[in-house]
Design an enzyme around this catalytic site. Structure first.
Site, PDB file in Angstrom:
ATOM      1  N   ASP A 180      -6.300  -2.615  -7.883  1.00  0.00           N
ATOM      2  CA  ASP A 180      -5.907  -1.654  -6.855  1.00  0.00           C
ATOM      3  C   ASP A 180      -5.380  -0.380  -7.529  1.00  0.00           C
ATOM      4  O   ASP A 180      -4.647  -0.443  -8.525  1.00  0.00           O
ATOM      5  CB  ASP A 180      -4.812  -2.279  -5.969  1.00  0.00           C
ATOM      6  CG  ASP A 180      -4.625  -1.542  -4.663  1.00  0.00           C
ATOM      7  OD1 ASP A 180      -4.937  -2.114  -3.614  1.00  0.00           O
ATOM      8  OD2 ASP A 180      -4.146  -0.386  -4.704  1.00  0.00           O
ATOM      9  N   HIS A 206     -11.511  -6.967   2.413  1.00  0.00           N
ATOM     10  CA  HIS A 206     -10.975  -7.179   1.063  1.00  0.00           C
ATOM     11  C   HIS A 206      -9.801  -8.123   1.138  1.00  0.00           C
ATOM     12  O   HIS A 206      -9.095  -8.176   2.145  1.00  0.00           O
ATOM     13  CB  HIS A 206     -10.570  -5.862   0.399  1.00  0.00           C
ATOM     14  CG  HIS A 206      -9.656  -5.018   1.225  1.00  0.00           C
ATOM     15  ND1 HIS A 206     -10.108  -4.219   2.255  1.00  0.00           N
ATOM     16  CD2 HIS A 206      -8.310  -4.851   1.196  1.00  0.00           C
ATOM     17  CE1 HIS A 206      -9.092  -3.598   2.805  1.00  0.00           C
ATOM     18  NE2 HIS A 206      -7.973  -3.975   2.194  1.00  0.00           N
TER      19      HIS A 206
HETATM   20  P1  5GP Z   1      -5.481  -2.352   3.140  1.00  0.00           P
HETATM   21  O1  5GP Z   1      -4.231  -1.635   3.554  1.00  0.00           O
HETATM   22  O2  5GP Z   1      -6.709  -1.806   3.845  1.00  0.00           O
HETATM   23  O3  5GP Z   1      -5.380  -3.855   3.244  1.00  0.00           O
HETATM   24  O4  5GP Z   1      -5.614  -2.084   1.593  1.00  0.00           O
HETATM   25  C1  5GP Z   1      -6.350  -1.061   1.016  1.00  0.00           C
HETATM   26  C2  5GP Z   1      -5.993  -1.046  -0.457  1.00  0.00           C
HETATM   27  O5  5GP Z   1      -7.006  -0.356  -1.152  1.00  0.00           O
HETATM   28  C3  5GP Z   1      -4.670  -0.369  -0.790  1.00  0.00           C
HETATM   29  O6  5GP Z   1      -3.842  -1.273  -1.506  1.00  0.00           O
HETATM   30  C4  5GP Z   1      -5.083   0.846  -1.629  1.00  0.00           C
HETATM   31  O7  5GP Z   1      -4.156   1.107  -2.654  1.00  0.00           O
HETATM   32  C5  5GP Z   1      -6.429   0.419  -2.173  1.00  0.00           C
HETATM   33  N1  5GP Z   1      -7.366   1.503  -2.403  1.00  0.00           N
HETATM   34  C6  5GP Z   1      -7.694   2.502  -1.519  1.00  0.00           C
HETATM   35  N2  5GP Z   1      -8.638   3.297  -2.047  1.00  0.00           N
HETATM   36  C7  5GP Z   1      -8.933   2.792  -3.292  1.00  0.00           C
HETATM   37  C8  5GP Z   1      -9.834   3.196  -4.314  1.00  0.00           C
HETATM   38  O8  5GP Z   1     -10.569   4.176  -4.210  1.00  0.00           O
HETATM   39  N3  5GP Z   1      -9.862   2.419  -5.437  1.00  0.00           N
HETATM   40  C9  5GP Z   1      -9.059   1.320  -5.597  1.00  0.00           C
HETATM   41  N4  5GP Z   1      -9.166   0.631  -6.757  1.00  0.00           N
HETATM   42  N5  5GP Z   1      -8.181   0.935  -4.648  1.00  0.00           N
HETATM   43  C10 5GP Z   1      -8.126   1.659  -3.514  1.00  0.00           C
END
Ligand code: 5GP
Ligand code: ZN
Length: 136
Positions: free
Chosen positions: A32, A101
């Site tokens: 992340d 994810h």
């Molecule tokens: P959600 O809140 O949708 O469960 O989690 C999304 C996660 O994706 C977050 O922890 C955020 O830091 C991560 N994230 C968002 N954009 C990117 C990216 O472009 N690359 C990576 N490696 N992580 C990302």
């Protein structure tokens, strides 16, 4: 099944570089970008599913065995003390990227993180009513 406007489709399929920990035909596991703790990783299927509501059973059935493998390896390599697995569905639940994810979050005794739920009081009657609503 890819979505050309989805950043996780591009990352999962190698069109955008990422810090990859594991890859096979179905998944890529990446670090992340804004980790909750050291080693915070995401399991991404290579096909696009918005979230758990949409992921097909065949792919879904491979997620937990992969998570288990990653947790065991990462615990050994990072020396963490435990793990949280978090998987958010829809905005109300904190989902910000709408490509399925699973978060793999290593926990360390001194990591200062807190994913503790706020417990609520509920009467036996209310609990019965909720159960009935789900199973009947
Ligand atoms: P959600 O809140 O949708 O469960 O989690 C999304 C996660 O994706 C977050 O922890 C955020 O830091 C991560 N994230 C968002 N954009 C990117 C990216 O472009 N690359 C990576 N490696 N992580 C990302
Ligand atoms: Zn996608």
């Amino acid at each position: 099944m890819k979505d050309e406007n989805c950043i996780f489709c591009k990352i999962a399929n190698g069109e955008i570089p990422s810090r990859t920990l594991f890859e096979d035909d179905d998944f890529r596991v990446i670090l992340d970008l804004n980790p909750a703790t050291k080693g915070h990783a995401l399991i991404l299927p290579k096909n696009h599913y918005k979230n758990l509501y949409e992921i097909e059973d065949e792919t879904a059935s491979k997620v937990l065995p992969l998570a288990k493998k990653m947790v065991i390896t990462m615990t050994e390599k990072l020396g963490c003390d435990g793990f949280n697995l978090i998987q958010n569905n829809n905005e109300v639940a904190g989902q910000t990227v709408f490509h399925f994810h699973m978060h793999l979050i290593p926990r360390y005794n001194d990591d200062n993180q807190n994913f503790v739920m706020k417990p609520n009081e509920m009467s036996g009657e209310e609990l019965d009513a909720v159960r009935d609503k789900i199973v009947k």
